[in-house]
Scaffold this motif. Sequence first.
Motif, PDB file in Angstrom:
ATOM      1  N   GLY A 168       0.820  -1.215   0.000  1.00 12.05           N
ATOM      2  CA  GLY A 168       0.000   0.000   0.000  1.00 12.05           C
ATOM      3  C   GLY A 168       0.847   1.256   0.000  1.00 12.05           C
ATOM      4  N   LEU A 169       1.840   1.290   0.901  1.00  5.13           N
ATOM      5  CA  LEU A 169       2.729   2.456   0.959  1.00  5.13           C
ATOM      6  C   LEU A 169       3.431   2.650  -0.380  1.00  5.13           C
ATOM      7  CD1 LEU A 169       4.548   2.128   4.411  1.00  5.13           C
ATOM      8  CD2 LEU A 169       3.198   4.072   3.662  1.00  5.13           C
ATOM      9  N   GLY A 170       3.953   1.534  -0.918  1.00  9.62           N
ATOM     10  CA  GLY A 170       4.688   1.606  -2.176  1.00  9.62           C
ATOM     11  C   GLY A 170       3.813   2.115  -3.305  1.00  9.62           C
ATOM     12  N   LEU A 171       2.599   1.586  -3.388  1.00 11.37           N
ATOM     13  CA  LEU A 171       1.689   1.994  -4.453  1.00 11.37           C
ATOM     14  C   LEU A 171       1.328   3.472  -4.317  1.00 11.37           C
ATOM     15  CD1 LEU A 171      -0.199   1.164  -6.808  1.00 11.37           C
ATOM     16  CD2 LEU A 171      -1.972   0.808  -5.101  1.00 11.37           C
ATOM     17  N   HIS A 172       0.969   3.865  -3.090  1.00  9.80           N
ATOM     18  CA  HIS A 172       0.555   5.247  -2.863  1.00  9.80           C
ATOM     19  C   HIS A 172       1.677   6.209  -3.243  1.00  9.80           C
ATOM     20  CE1 HIS A 172      -2.174   8.137  -1.049  1.00  9.80           C
ATOM     21  NE2 HIS A 172      -1.129   8.745  -0.537  1.00  9.80           N
ATOM     22  N   TYR A 173       2.871   5.939  -2.743  1.00 12.14           N
ATOM     23  CA  TYR A 173       3.967   6.866  -2.993  1.00 12.14           C
ATOM     24  C   TYR A 173       4.536   6.762  -4.397  1.00 12.14           C
ATOM     25  CZ  TYR A 173       3.807   9.235   1.320  1.00 12.14           C
ATOM     26  OH  TYR A 173       3.381  10.061   2.317  1.00 12.14           O
ATOM     27  N   SER A 174       4.267   5.645  -5.103  1.00 14.26           N
ATOM     28  CA  SER A 174       4.744   5.556  -6.480  1.00 14.26           C
ATOM     29  C   SER A 174       4.080   6.631  -7.336  1.00 14.26           C
ATOM     30  CB  SER A 174       4.450   4.181  -7.064  1.00 14.26           C
ATOM     31  OG  SER A 174       3.086   4.033  -7.336  1.00 14.26           O
ATOM     32  N   THR A 175       2.869   7.067  -6.954  1.00 16.43           N
ATOM     33  CA  THR A 175       2.218   8.100  -7.757  1.00 16.43           C
ATOM     34  C   THR A 175       2.899   9.453  -7.537  1.00 16.43           C
ATOM     35  OG1 THR A 175       0.579   8.547  -6.049  1.00 16.43           O
ATOM     36  CG2 THR A 175       0.009   6.900  -7.689  1.00 16.43           C
ATOM     37  N   TYR A 176       3.539   9.615  -6.378  1.00 18.36           N
ATOM     38  CA  TYR A 176       4.303  10.841  -6.156  1.00 18.36           C
ATOM     39  C   TYR A 176       5.645  10.771  -6.885  1.00 18.36           C
ATOM     40  CZ  TYR A 176       1.126  12.183  -2.382  1.00 18.36           C
ATOM     41  OH  TYR A 176       0.030  12.549  -1.672  1.00 18.36           O
ATOM     42  N   THR A 177       6.341   9.627  -6.735  1.00 21.21           N
ATOM     43  CA  THR A 177       7.645   9.537  -7.382  1.00 21.21           C
ATOM     44  C   THR A 177       7.487   9.612  -8.899  1.00 21.21           C
ATOM     45  OG1 THR A 177       7.532   7.145  -7.257  1.00 21.21           O
ATOM     46  CG2 THR A 177       8.779   8.231  -5.542  1.00 21.21           C
ATOM     47  N   ALA A 178       6.337   9.134  -9.416  1.00 22.03           N
ATOM     48  CA  ALA A 178       6.116   9.212 -10.857  1.00 22.03           C
ATOM     49  C   ALA A 178       6.181  10.662 -11.325  1.00 22.03           C
ATOM     50  CB  ALA A 178       4.760   8.611 -11.220  1.00 22.03           C
ATOM     51  N   GLU A 179       5.546  11.567 -10.559  1.00 22.19           N
ATOM     52  CA  GLU A 179       5.574  12.988 -10.909  1.00 22.19           C
ATOM     53  C   GLU A 179       6.995  13.533 -10.850  1.00 22.19           C
ATOM     54  OE1 GLU A 179       3.082  15.253 -11.926  1.00 22.19           O
ATOM     55  OE2 GLU A 179       2.233  13.279 -12.333  1.00 22.19           O
ATOM     56  N   VAL A 180       7.742  13.059  -9.845  1.00 20.99           N
ATOM     57  CA  VAL A 180       9.121  13.533  -9.689  1.00 20.99           C
ATOM     58  C   VAL A 180       9.965  13.099 -10.884  1.00 20.99           C
ATOM     59  CG1 VAL A 180      11.174  13.427  -8.248  1.00 20.99           C
ATOM     60  CG2 VAL A 180       8.924  13.447  -7.182  1.00 20.99           C
TER      61      VAL A 180
END
Lengths: 235, 217
Positions: free
Chosen positions: B94-106
């Motif tokens: 869950g953490l990985g999936l959620h934060y992957s959407t942030y890192t994607a923008e980065v």
Amino acid sequence: MSDVLDSYPLLLRGAWTTVQITLYGAAFALVLALLFGLAGASRSAALRAVNRIYVEFFRGVAALVLMYWFFYALPLLGLRFTPIAAAVLAIGLNYGAYGAEVVRGSIKAVPRAQWEAACALNFTAGQRMRRVLLPQATALMLPPFGNLLIELMKATAGVSLVSIADLTFRAKQIQASTGQTAATFAVILVIYFVIAQALQVLVRLAERRTERMLGRRPQARPIPIAATTGEVMAP
Amino acid sequence: MNWDWNYTGRLIPDLLDGLRVTVTATLFGYLIALALGLVWALLRRSPSRVVGQTVRWVTEFVRSTPLLVQLFFIFYVLPAWGVTLGPLTAGIVGLGLHYSTYTAEVYRAGIEDVPRGQWEAATALNLPRRRVWFGVVLPQAVRRVVPTLGNYLIAMFKDTPFLLGITVTELLGKAFDQGAHTLKYLEPITVAGLFFIVVSILSSLALRRLEKRYATD
């Protein structure tokens, strides 16, 4: 699915609680952000130190930990809040710290010549801030504030863990009574998404308004060319 | 009520245990976020509009809905579809999936920041697509965004308490259990909070040093 949609009064009540906590929390956070952000941008070292301590402390601690602390630990010290007040306090203090950094950064990012011009025009410190620096800094603050607002809204889901009946809490109730796990959580995810989109629209409106106020965007109704060139039109 | 130092001392080993779970979840979640975020960023640049737009909306959806509800979804809904994960694994996913959407923008910002000339040079040299990405574009793009990616590591660390919602006894969960046991919540939750502050301040200091090392200008 229909079982879940049949319990829409519960979902609506939960969504309303979520929206309320979001708005109260955001309002409190905004006040803190402005206060501590101005302190951080000031020339007094003492005020800047106050800003650093507040920001480092409340940015370092997780929102949920703060909420638990206000909810479970503080009453033991004799301070008792209603659950919603504890949640708003915790969320506001936490996001106020992020906001304070945004405010400080935005004020610092206004070109120095603006400050110098205001000094040259003999503005007092208060006038400089209120009439020159803050209006321009606001335009810079709004986009990051929009992001923070969404983050804040998402963090409010944590209040369900301290048994405040927000959207997530209602979802767990509905899930327990109907047994429709997938549908329940899917529906509230969509509701959260809609709330987030609505908040984004509000922030974008505020951005436009600020830009117009600063004269960086054409007026809502374009001025007819004849009026600007001074030509006299035949009646 | 007074602060009980003896009680506090007895709590420490248990809370450190909780901290270990928190750090484990953060690190593994972060690895997923780093890898998956890159996948999202590359898919968004896919020549197919359908793929690009789908990924855009999916990531937007995941990014603007609460982590806690997503964790519930992974932990309670997926078993019905045949995927059963333990609490900690579900939390990490869950953490990985959620934060992957942030890192994607980065990553996306980093890729867009790579000067056009680099792309043109790669085309002029007739490099295969694979080498254009892995030999030219990504090394430059990632280098630029290391500090921003690091900020999300700290943000993620501070979001791990949500894992207690799906029965993971991480730091806050441990503290709460201890408090519930003795009905003295003040000490455990305060100490847990201090642990969070200390770890995040130390890691932001470490990050600032890393930032200096990777600074491009």
